[in-house]
Design an enzyme around this catalytic site. Structure first.
Site, PDB file in Angstrom:
ATOM      1  N   HIS A  41      41.708  -5.625  48.308  1.00 57.20           N
ATOM      2  CA  HIS A  41      40.926  -6.790  47.501  1.00 57.20           C
ATOM      3  C   HIS A  41      40.245  -7.845  47.885  1.00 57.20           C
ATOM      4  O   HIS A  41      40.985  -8.606  48.577  1.00 57.20           O
ATOM      5  CB  HIS A  41      41.799  -7.182  45.766  1.00 57.20           C
ATOM      6  CG  HIS A  41      43.014  -7.581  45.800  1.00 57.20           C
ATOM      7  ND1 HIS A  41      43.867  -7.292  46.397  1.00 57.20           N
ATOM      8  CD2 HIS A  41      42.975  -9.386  46.012  1.00 57.20           C
ATOM      9  CE1 HIS A  41      44.999  -8.317  46.419  1.00 57.20           C
ATOM     10  NE2 HIS A  41      44.089 -10.006  46.780  1.00 57.20           N
ATOM     11  N   ASP A  71      39.776 -11.982  46.206  1.00 58.77           N
ATOM     12  CA  ASP A  71      40.421 -12.257  44.787  1.00 58.77           C
ATOM     13  C   ASP A  71      39.209 -12.728  44.079  1.00 58.77           C
ATOM     14  O   ASP A  71      38.370 -12.841  44.361  1.00 58.77           O
ATOM     15  CB  ASP A  71      41.012 -13.226  45.144  1.00 58.77           C
ATOM     16  CG  ASP A  71      42.392 -13.430  46.312  1.00 58.77           C
ATOM     17  OD1 ASP A  71      43.416 -12.224  45.841  1.00 58.77           O
ATOM     18  OD2 ASP A  71      42.948 -14.477  46.972  1.00 58.77           O
ATOM     19  N   HIS A 109      42.029  -7.716  51.600  1.00 59.39           N
ATOM     20  CA  HIS A 109      42.778  -7.941  52.002  1.00 59.39           C
ATOM     21  C   HIS A 109      44.548  -7.350  51.291  1.00 59.39           C
ATOM     22  O   HIS A 109      43.953  -7.055  49.521  1.00 59.39           O
ATOM     23  CB  HIS A 109      44.640  -9.836  51.621  1.00 59.39           C
ATOM     24  CG  HIS A 109      44.184 -10.631  50.684  1.00 59.39           C
ATOM     25  ND1 HIS A 109      42.838 -11.155  50.174  1.00 59.39           N
ATOM     26  CD2 HIS A 109      45.010 -10.015  49.814  1.00 59.39           C
ATOM     27  CE1 HIS A 109      43.523 -11.648  48.817  1.00 59.39           C
ATOM     28  NE2 HIS A 109      44.155 -11.447  49.074  1.00 59.39           N
ATOM     29  N   ARG A 118      50.553 -18.899  45.108  1.00 59.58           N
ATOM     30  CA  ARG A 118      49.430 -19.053  46.108  1.00 59.58           C
ATOM     31  C   ARG A 118      48.465 -20.193  45.050  1.00 59.58           C
ATOM     32  O   ARG A 118      48.466 -20.417  43.864  1.00 59.58           O
ATOM     33  CB  ARG A 118      49.445 -18.028  45.440  1.00 59.58           C
ATOM     34  CG  ARG A 118      47.652 -17.568  46.653  1.00 59.58           C
ATOM     35  CD  ARG A 118      47.021 -16.241  45.585  1.00 59.58           C
ATOM     36  NE  ARG A 118      45.982 -16.435  44.762  1.00 59.58           N
ATOM     37  CZ  ARG A 118      45.928 -14.980  43.834  1.00 59.58           C
ATOM     38  NH1 ARG A 118      45.396 -14.295  44.496  1.00 59.58           N
ATOM     39  NH2 ARG A 118      44.946 -15.623  43.048  1.00 59.58           N
TER      40      ARG A 118
END
Ligand code: SIN
Length: 286
Positions: free
Chosen positions: A103, A105, A262, A277
């Site tokens: 994906h 983000d 990623h 994150r």
């Protein structure tokens, strides 16, 4: 510390670099910021090893690259709306891992994330690596004919397969006890983005599609779109266009979401993995 102490060691010829000589817990000098930001644009994924950051220091480090951003569907860390805690407990055998499908983000939003800063808090002794793809090189290595075909085309992006009604929550492999994720039909909205986006800082063109959120080409069915989308995904995931991050406690990675996709590997059952994150606000792809 001066810019001359910042070292940049590429992981591969096109994607990923390890940065040395920077302590992200302290404010960076102007010359350090410039060196790090230039490396970010050139290498797309940066690694800083051996960092020890509180959440507020993670936010300050993120401001070298962009502004913190509160993402939908995942409950953030208390007092830190831009930070989510990505956790898979040792007891969660065979279960979902956050970010475990290829994906980019938040590509389903009107303004997808610029990037993210990911801090390894606790990692398995082996496994739990993250693989990144260089979507600029993926575009550049297409034939002129396919580049021409894709130019001006748009794709429909949606969170329906990641957070929406297409997630089968009756299957325990799709759920997590360790994170608060708000799954439901409210995540089924659609957003159009160009298939090829131009980087706002470098002018480079990248493929802006990913297997989980890109549903189909504009004005085409899923069935019509899938063969070409699959070709492009397979082309992008060729090993020579990737880098693989082996995490150690204290490693911080920053990625440019405008030119990468990623996937976090889910190969560490029986061990705890805990990451923090910080997501960075992006602009509308053009
Ligand atoms: C993510 O997709 O943000 C998670 C990546 C990871 O946990 O390695």
């Amino acid at each position: 510390m001066t810019a001359s102490t910042v070292t940049v060691t590429p992981l591969t010829p096109s994607i990923g670099a390890e940065i040395g000589g920077v302590d992200l817990s302290k404010p960076l000098t102007n010359s350090q910021r410039e060196a790090v930001h230039a490396a970010f644009l050139a290498h797309k994924v940066l690694l800083f090893r051996g960092q020890d950051l509180r959440p507020d220091q993670l936010e300050s480090a993120g401001r070298v690259f962009g502004e913190p951003y509160e993402i939908p569907f995942v409950t953030p860390m208390e007092g830190h709306p831009g930070i989510i805690e990505i956790v898979k407990e040792a007891s969660e055998i065979g279960s979902f891992n956050f970010g475990g499908t290829w994906h980019t983000d938040m590509s389903f939003l009107e303004t997808p994330a610029l990037g993210a800063v990911l801090q390894a808090v606790e990692v398995p002794p082996v496994g739990g690596d993250t693989i990144f793809v260089d979507m600029t090189s993926a575009y550049e290595t297409l034939s002129d004919g396919l580049k021409e075909t894709l130019s001006g085309l748009k794709a429909v992006h949606s969170a329906t397969r990641g957070y929406g009604s297409q997630v089968d929550t009756s299957d325990p492999r799709n759920t997590t006890a360790s994170m608060k994720i708000d799954v439901g039909s409210h995540a089924d909205g659609e957003m159009l983005h160009p298939i090829v986006r131009t980087h706002p800082d470098t002018g480079a063109k990248s493929l802006f599609i990913n297997p989980v959120y890109t549903i189909r080409f504009e004005n085409m069915t899923i069935e019509e779109s899938q063969p070409l989308l699959n070709y492009l995904f397979d082309h992008a995931r060729r090993p020579e266009l990737t880098c693989r991050v082996r995490w150690t406690t204290g490693t911080v990675a920053v990625w440019d979401n405008r030119q990468t996709m990623h996937k976090a590997l889910n190969d560490y059952d029986g061990h705890r993995r805990h990451m923090r994150r910080l997501t960075l606000a992006g602009d509308r792809p053009r």
